[in-house]
Design an enzyme around this catalytic site. Structure first.
Site, short mmCIF file in Angstrom:
data_model
loop_
_atom_site.label_atom_id
_atom_site.label_comp_id
_atom_site.label_asym_id
_atom_site.label_seq_id
_atom_site.Cartn_x
_atom_site.Cartn_y
_atom_site.Cartn_z
N SER A 1 0.91 -1.37 0.08
CA SER A 1 -0.09 0.23 -0.07
C SER A 1 0.87 1.35 -0.09
O SER A 1 1.81 1.37 -0.80
CB SER A 1 -1.06 -0.18 1.24
OG SER A 1 -2.00 1.04 1.17
N ASP B 1 -9.79 -2.84 -6.71
CA ASP B 1 -8.99 -1.87 -5.48
C ASP B 1 -9.52 -0.69 -5.39
O ASP B 1 -9.06 0.25 -6.36
CB ASP B 1 -7.70 -2.01 -5.39
CG ASP B 1 -6.91 -1.60 -4.22
OD1 ASP B 1 -7.28 -0.81 -3.48
OD2 ASP B 1 -5.91 -2.08 -3.86
N HIS C 1 -8.20 -4.40 -1.07
CA HIS C 1 -6.96 -3.76 -0.86
C HIS C 1 -6.14 -4.45 0.35
O HIS C 1 -6.40 -4.24 1.54
CB HIS C 1 -7.16 -2.27 -0.71
CG HIS C 1 -5.86 -1.72 -0.40
ND1 HIS C 1 -5.18 -1.39 -1.35
CD2 HIS C 1 -5.19 -1.14 0.83
CE1 HIS C 1 -4.11 -0.61 -0.85
NE2 HIS C 1 -4.21 -0.63 0.53
#
Length: 651
Positions: A508, A594, A640
């Site tokens: 991330s 995502d 995610h």
């Protein structure tokens, strides 16, 4: 678009249809590329998968989920089932099944949160599937045969204000801005209680430990505001504790008719415990202030004491504040411990606090702290093999501005010649969030196979308190990059591996620092593994229609309105700074749906990186020239960085 400049008017007006076709074309070519490459890894994949399953069966399966105690009753969740058993009942095989995800047709979902009503007549559960950010809340009426009373879609958090009154927040496009109240007996109805107007704020609810108040918490990345619902009068309008003041964060607890507050108000801007005797911040009375460079991880209120879980220079501590003797007791927890998790224990009158300790290579172990005895008890709940062959070391690397940056290192005690061993470096450094150091089977497997694991606690993360985050966000983002460079350099200088055996892992927002280092110092690492990485900071922060852009401005700045900020983001943004040079090999996992990190930026990043590596290779046609492997695996499902055991095993 070339990534080295802000797109011109003409380019910005590329029709959505054209960019959609381009996106699909890029995605298709990446999927074909992955299908061609993945068979090469078949044998090693099989070996790793078998080893991980073996470790999972040995450790995680038996670690037991947290128990929720209500008087004589104990509730717990395992593998999609919720059970009820009696306290002290040794054989949990007799437990009653209250709920099963499969029976309700939610077989692909996992249980995220459980809340039992005060009279134990109702149970609210949130279920989340891997492919969505939003959860569904199911309210069960308990009894001889539990039945579904109500299903509420898109719920984020929920708490019981009274026996049959539930407050909950709804989530839409990654934002939580509305709080509702719903009742279950007599006149069943639902009404909107609170709405947040500012897009930078996110609303969450929880109850104080003594269940006297339900708190509605509206937080941005830097500021908060709390409203109280009196649980004795759950239908009355919420009352405001303190109007939001930019830069002041606060959270509320309650005991014996007094409000306690955890806040950043006052200097230095780190957490302090305050007693609210009368309204107005200027009248708040200081009870306790954290030491410098200390992170408050968690806080638990009991009737006569309060426990603070703290992190300082990588070590974990328990600070026990007694409201009776007005003393503070500090207890250092075992050196190997890197993460705590409080076990939910609704009874604030309890004389014991239960929690779990773990590390990337140590499965969760149960501990309890007894207020009466003032000691730490290690609970042998289950007989899992103890990890003894792993050495934990804590180091400090000197960054460019002389700041000392903590590193946690794990390696096999039996490893010889550490400079020849492969090293996996982890980094995050954003949002004031600590690097994830909870137990993972694959980390233990790497230790067994002679790897060294290093966790770099760089600025931008929260490991040394709120100031550590402030020092690494917005116009300080590059400090996190300098920290990472200093950490890897120190590890190599100390004879822990060397560049040609070093890999860097990030997920991330950690992709920003990892991707930036890959551009500035590619010679420090041989490989990089990224999961759903944020590599296109500039373009993403220019798109206000994306769900998180506005609230993220407190982390990255606002390039649309601030020319200086635009130039600064451009100076470190991974996509913007790719150039022909010798890059490490890169493996990226991304998710097609995502909502947090747009796939388009990752597709462009991979294409541009490959081109730069090829350009470099063709310019320097030296003998034995090395071309990196740049691989992207786009997962059709999964959201995610949030996955079940099966899903993460496949990854």
């Amino acid at each position: 678009q070339e990534g080295t400049r802000v797109p011109s008017e003409r380019e910005q007006n590329t029709s959505p249809v054209t960019s959609d076709i381009l996106h699909k074309k890029l995605l298709k070519s990446e999927q074909e590329n992955w299908n061609d490459i993945s068979p090469t890894y078949k044998a090693i994949t099989k070996r790793i998968k078998e080893k991980l399953e073996e470790l999972h069966n040995m450790y995680t399966l038996h670690s037991g989920s947290p128990r929720m105690r209500f008087g004589e009753n104990v509730y717990f969740e395992e593998n999609g089932y919720i059970y009820l058993t009696k306290a002290g009942d040794v054989d949990e095989g007799n437990a009653d099944i209250l709920f099963s995800t499969e029976d309700l047709g939610f077989s692909d979902a996992f249980i995220q949160r459980i809340r039992i009503s005060p009279d134990q007549r109702y149970m609210a559960i949130s279920l989340k599937s891997e492919n969505s950010e939003e959860a569904t809340c199911i309210i069960m009426k308990l009894g001889n045969s539990p039945v579904v009373e109500k299903v509420i879609p898109s719920v984020f958090s929920f708490e019981w204000a009274a026996d049959d009154v539930l407050y909950y927040t709804t989530q839409k496009n990654l934002k939580c801005q509305n709080v509702f109240m719903t009742t279950f007996t007599y006149q069943k109805y639902t009404k909107l209680v609170y709405t947040e107007q500012d897009a930078r704020f996110f609303v969450d609810i929880y109850c104080t430990k003594d269940r006297r108040f339900l708190t509605i918490n509206s937080n941005s990345k830097t500021t908060s505001e709390v409203w109280l619902v009196d649980c004795r009068h759950p239908f009355e309008s919420p009352t405001l504790v303190q109007a939001r003041t930019t830069g002041v964060i606060y959270h509320i607890e309650h005991r014996k008719d007094q409000l306690y507050i955890l806040t950043t108000y006052g200097e230095p801007a780190e957490y302090k415990a305050i007693l609210i005797a009368s309204s107005g911040m200027e009248n708040w009375q200081l009870v306790y202030a954290l030491e410098k460079k200390t992170k408050l991880v968690d806080f638990e209120m009991f009737s006569d004491d309060c426990i603070m879980f703290l992190k300082n220079a990588g070590h974990l501590y328990l600070n026990v504040i007694s409201f009776v003797s007005h003393s503070v007791q500090s207890i250092k927890l075992p050196t190997w411990a890197c993460e705590f998790e409080l076990e939910s224990h609704p009874e604030h009158t309890s004389s014991t606090c239960y929690f779990q300790l773990s590390s990337p290579v140590h499965p969760p172990k149960h501990f309890a702290y007894s207020f009466k005895e003032n000691n730490l008890i290690e609970q042998a709940v289950q007989e899992v093999p103890i990890i003894t062959n792993c050495h934990t070391t804590r180091l400090l690397a000197k960054s460019k501005d002389e700041t000392l940056v903590p590193i946690t290192v794990f390696h096999n005690k039996n490893s010889k010649e550490l400079h020849r061993r492969p090293l996996l470096v982890h980094v995050y450094g954003a949002y004031g969030i600590d690097l994830n150091m909870s137990f993972k089977e694959e980390k233990l497997m790497l230790i067994d196979e002679g790897w060294i694991l290093a966790y770099c606690h760089v600025r931008g993360g929260g490991e040394q308190g709120l100031g550590w985050h402030r020092d690494g966000c917005q116009h300080n983002k590059l400090k996190g990059l300098h920290d990472l460079r200093a950490c890897i350099t120190l590890l190599h200088e100390l004879g822990l591996s060397q560049p040609k055996h070093t890999a860097l892992a990030a997920a991330s927002a950690g992709g920003v620092l990892a991707g930036a280092l890959c551009n500035t110092d590619p010679e420090l690492i041989r490989a990089m593994v990224l999961q759903a990485p944020f590599v296109d900071v500039l373009n993403t922060m220019m798109k206000t229609h994306l769900p998180l852009t506005t609230e993220e401005q407190e982390e990255w700045g606002n390039p649309l309105e601030d020319e200086k900020c635009l130039k600064y983001i451009k100076s470190y943004c991974p996509l913007q700074n790719i150039k022909p040079q010798c890059y490490p090999s890169v493996f990226i996992t991304a998710y097609e749906n995502d909502e947090r990190v747009p796939l388009t930026g990752i597709l462009q990043y991979v294409q541009k990186l490959r081109k730069a590596a090829l350009d470099h290779a063709s310019r320097t046609s030296k003998k034995g020239n090395w071309l990196p492997n740049i691989i992207l695996d786009v997962q059709a499902n999964g959201s995610h960085c949030d996955s079940s055991w099966e899903h993460s095993l496949n990854e």
